[in-house]
Design an enzyme around this catalytic site. Structure first.
Site, mmCIF file in Angstrom:
data_model
loop_
_atom_site.group_PDB
_atom_site.id
_atom_site.type_symbol
_atom_site.label_atom_id
_atom_site.label_comp_id
_atom_site.label_asym_id
_atom_site.label_seq_id
_atom_site.Cartn_x
_atom_site.Cartn_y
_atom_site.Cartn_z
ATOM 1 N N CYS A 112 -16.047 2.909 10.572
ATOM 2 C CA CYS A 112 -15.755 1.912 9.524
ATOM 3 C C CYS A 112 -16.006 0.480 9.983
ATOM 4 C CB CYS A 112 -14.326 2.077 9.034
ATOM 5 S SG CYS A 112 -13.983 3.757 8.518
ATOM 6 N N HIS A 251 -12.454 -4.096 5.665
ATOM 7 C CA HIS A 251 -12.825 -2.706 5.401
ATOM 8 C C HIS A 251 -11.824 -2.164 4.382
ATOM 9 C CE1 HIS A 251 -13.500 1.457 5.643
ATOM 10 N NE2 HIS A 251 -12.469 1.722 6.410
ATOM 11 N N ASN A 281 -12.184 4.652 0.374
ATOM 12 C CA ASN A 281 -12.685 4.247 1.688
ATOM 13 C C ASN A 281 -14.086 4.835 1.880
ATOM 14 O OD1 ASN A 281 -13.291 4.039 4.409
ATOM 15 N ND2 ASN A 281 -11.236 4.579 5.116
HETATM 16 N N1 COA Z 1 -0.429 13.791 -1.969
HETATM 17 C C1 COA Z 1 0.876 14.053 -1.946
HETATM 18 N N2 COA Z 1 1.600 14.118 -0.807
HETATM 19 C C2 COA Z 1 0.937 13.906 0.341
HETATM 20 C C3 COA Z 1 -0.434 13.626 0.389
HETATM 21 C C4 COA Z 1 -1.132 13.582 -0.834
HETATM 22 N N3 COA Z 1 -2.432 13.311 -0.904
HETATM 23 N N4 COA Z 1 -0.800 13.467 1.676
HETATM 24 C C5 COA Z 1 0.298 13.627 2.421
HETATM 25 N N5 COA Z 1 1.340 13.899 1.618
HETATM 26 C C6 COA Z 1 2.739 14.137 1.997
HETATM 27 C C7 COA Z 1 2.878 14.666 3.403
HETATM 28 O O1 COA Z 1 2.710 16.065 3.420
HETATM 29 C C8 COA Z 1 4.282 14.259 3.723
HETATM 30 O O2 COA Z 1 5.164 15.169 3.117
HETATM 31 P P1 COA Z 1 6.514 15.632 3.868
HETATM 32 O O3 COA Z 1 7.318 14.357 4.047
HETATM 33 O O4 COA Z 1 7.098 16.600 2.928
HETATM 34 O O5 COA Z 1 6.059 16.205 5.174
HETATM 35 C C9 COA Z 1 4.459 12.923 2.995
HETATM 36 O O6 COA Z 1 3.421 12.888 1.991
HETATM 37 C C10 COA Z 1 4.306 11.724 3.897
HETATM 38 O O7 COA Z 1 3.152 11.894 4.678
HETATM 39 P P2 COA Z 1 2.713 10.828 5.729
HETATM 40 O O8 COA Z 1 1.431 11.273 6.350
HETATM 41 O O9 COA Z 1 3.878 10.530 6.630
HETATM 42 O O10 COA Z 1 2.472 9.576 4.772
HETATM 43 P P3 COA Z 1 2.229 8.081 5.136
HETATM 44 O O11 COA Z 1 3.246 7.259 4.508
HETATM 45 O O12 COA Z 1 1.929 7.871 6.594
HETATM 46 O O13 COA Z 1 0.858 7.808 4.363
HETATM 47 C C11 COA Z 1 -1.489 7.583 4.723
HETATM 48 C C12 COA Z 1 -0.309 8.526 4.709
HETATM 49 C C13 COA Z 1 -2.733 8.380 5.137
HETATM 50 C C14 COA Z 1 -1.713 7.031 3.330
HETATM 51 C C15 COA Z 1 -1.204 6.428 5.716
HETATM 52 O O14 COA Z 1 -0.771 6.929 6.959
HETATM 53 C C16 COA Z 1 -2.410 5.580 5.931
HETATM 54 O O15 COA Z 1 -2.846 4.906 5.025
HETATM 55 N N6 COA Z 1 -2.960 5.554 7.140
HETATM 56 C C17 COA Z 1 -4.169 4.856 7.414
HETATM 57 C C18 COA Z 1 -5.292 5.749 7.045
HETATM 58 C C19 COA Z 1 -6.611 5.062 6.931
HETATM 59 O O16 COA Z 1 -6.723 4.081 6.256
HETATM 60 N N7 COA Z 1 -7.606 5.640 7.599
HETATM 61 C C20 COA Z 1 -8.931 5.182 7.593
HETATM 62 C C21 COA Z 1 -9.074 4.026 8.505
HETATM 63 S S1 COA Z 1 -10.718 3.680 8.741
#
Ligand code: COA
Length: 324
Positions: A112, A251, A281
């Site tokens: 990215c 990004h 993204n």
């Molecule tokens: N829909 C519904 N629930 C979802 C889900 C989806 N698409 N994806 C994950 N969940 C659930 C998980 O299973 C978890 O459930 P649980 O509490 O019962 O175990 C809950 O949501 C929380 O998951 P978690 O991974 O802890 O969420 P988060 O608050 O960290 O958010 C992201 C996840 C990916 C949105 C966040 O971590 C993020 O934005 N990270 C950066 C990712 C990114 O931008 N990457 C590219 C960079 S180049």
């Protein structure tokens, strides 16, 4: 000493719009979860076009817009992690289709951050006197490396391509850059593992390692720490205050990441241009797609100072400050 400038932007995205509601029919998710956690509302998902096709269309539009002949192009650099083949490069395929037979062509892998790295590379080739006109493309078909059963990743990404023409300039327009890598943390975000397999060895490997694997929390924290440092570094190098910068184009990964960055820098969200609600993204394509959209909306004027900032797999991150 020669200088370079970014003369024009273009983009090309697949027609197929996939909304969060559409995705909720594929995996156990909801518009509410995706919107509130990421800011993404929809993305483009390719039905038939691979990365080279998206990149070719974006580059063709760039030539049509600028009136340059394909023969005027000295170099094509494509930033991508989703090339059609291991060889040839996407850039070579684009060159062949454009008829840009004088261009030296290669791909660059920095996930990215790829577009920022590729612009920096183009700038160096122009500054050395080797090139006058370079096409820099960020293009991805991320949909082909997603595990469509993994709701934690498949909802985040989209397909598309954006391009920029970097040309020789009388004035110094690319003012500063700040690029970094941290390979120790490479496992936080990976995709496309190819195991060793030959008549003498058959590596045991996790079948899922071809698909995007991400530690979301770790990437979130990495971005929120490193991106503000990089924005301050790039502006500090040339003593340009953030109040003098018209837009910061990050990004387009997650609006909550950008909100945290704005808070850390104590600047308004209005300074950040976001279109991730429409495209998700798109990795290396996200910054040039955003810049092209800004140009189309008339948001970018001559002499405006803009910072672009990328972060992602590698880990890689980096920013560039330029004047239009
Ligand atoms: N829909 C519904 N629930 C979802 C889900 C989806 N698409 N994806 C994950 N969940 C659930 C998980 O299973 C978890 O459930 P649980 O509490 O019962 O175990 C809950 O949501 C929380 O998951 P978690 O991974 O802890 O969420 P988060 O608050 O960290 O958010 C992201 C996840 C990916 C949105 C966040 O971590 C993020 O934005 N990270 C950066 C990712 C990114 O931008 N990457 C590219 C960079 S180049």
């Amino acid at each position: 000493m020669y200088n370079s400038k970014i003369a024009a932007f273009e983009k090309y995205v697949p027609d197929n719009i996939v909304t969060n509601d559409d995705l909720s029919k594929v995996v156990d998710t909801s518009d509410e979860w995706i919107s509130t956690r990421t800011g993404i509302k929809q993305r483009r998902i390719s039905k038939c076009e691979n990365t080279a096709e998206l990149c070719f269309n974006s580059a063709k539009r760039l030539l049509d817009k600028t009136g340059l002949s394909p023969l005027d192009i000295d170099m094509i650099i494509t930033a991508t992690i989703t090339s059609d083949y291991m060889t040839p490069s996407v850039a070579c395929i684009v060159q062949g289709r454009l008829g840009a037979e004088n261009a030296v062509c290669f791909d660059l892998s920095a996930a990215c951050s790829g577009f920022v790295y590729a612009l920096s590379t183009a700038d160096k080739f122009i500054k050395s006197g080797a090139c006058r006109n370079v096409i820099v493309i960020g293009g991805e078909t991320l949909s082909k490396i997603l595990d469509w059963n993994d709701r934690a990743t498949c909802v985040l990404f989209g397909d598309g391509a954006g391009s920029a023409l970097v040309t020789l300039s009388d004035e110094k327009m690319i003012l500063a850059e700040d690029l970094h890598s941290d390979g120790v943390k490479f496992e936080s975000l990976s995709a496309g593992y190819v195991p060793v397999k030959n008549p003498f060895y058959n590596e045991k490997f996790d079948e899922n390692s071809f698909y995007m694997q991400m530690n979301g929390r770790e990437i979130f924290n990495f971005a929120v720490k490193k991106v503000p440092e990089s924005i301050l570094a790039v502006s500090g190098k040339v003593n340009v205050s953030l109040s003098e910068v018209k837009y910061i184009v990050p990004h387009q990964a997650n609006s909550r990441i950008v909100e945290s960055i704005a808070k850390k820098l104590k600047i308004s969200m209005d300074k950040f241009y976001l279109n991730l609600d429409k495209f998700g993204n798109t990795s290396a394509a996200s910054i040039p797609i955003a810049l092209c959209e800004m140009e189309e909306k008339g948001l970018i004027k001559k002499d405006d100072k803009i910072i672009i900032t990328g972060f992602g797999g590698g880990l890689t991150w980096g920013s560039m400050l330029f004047k239009m």
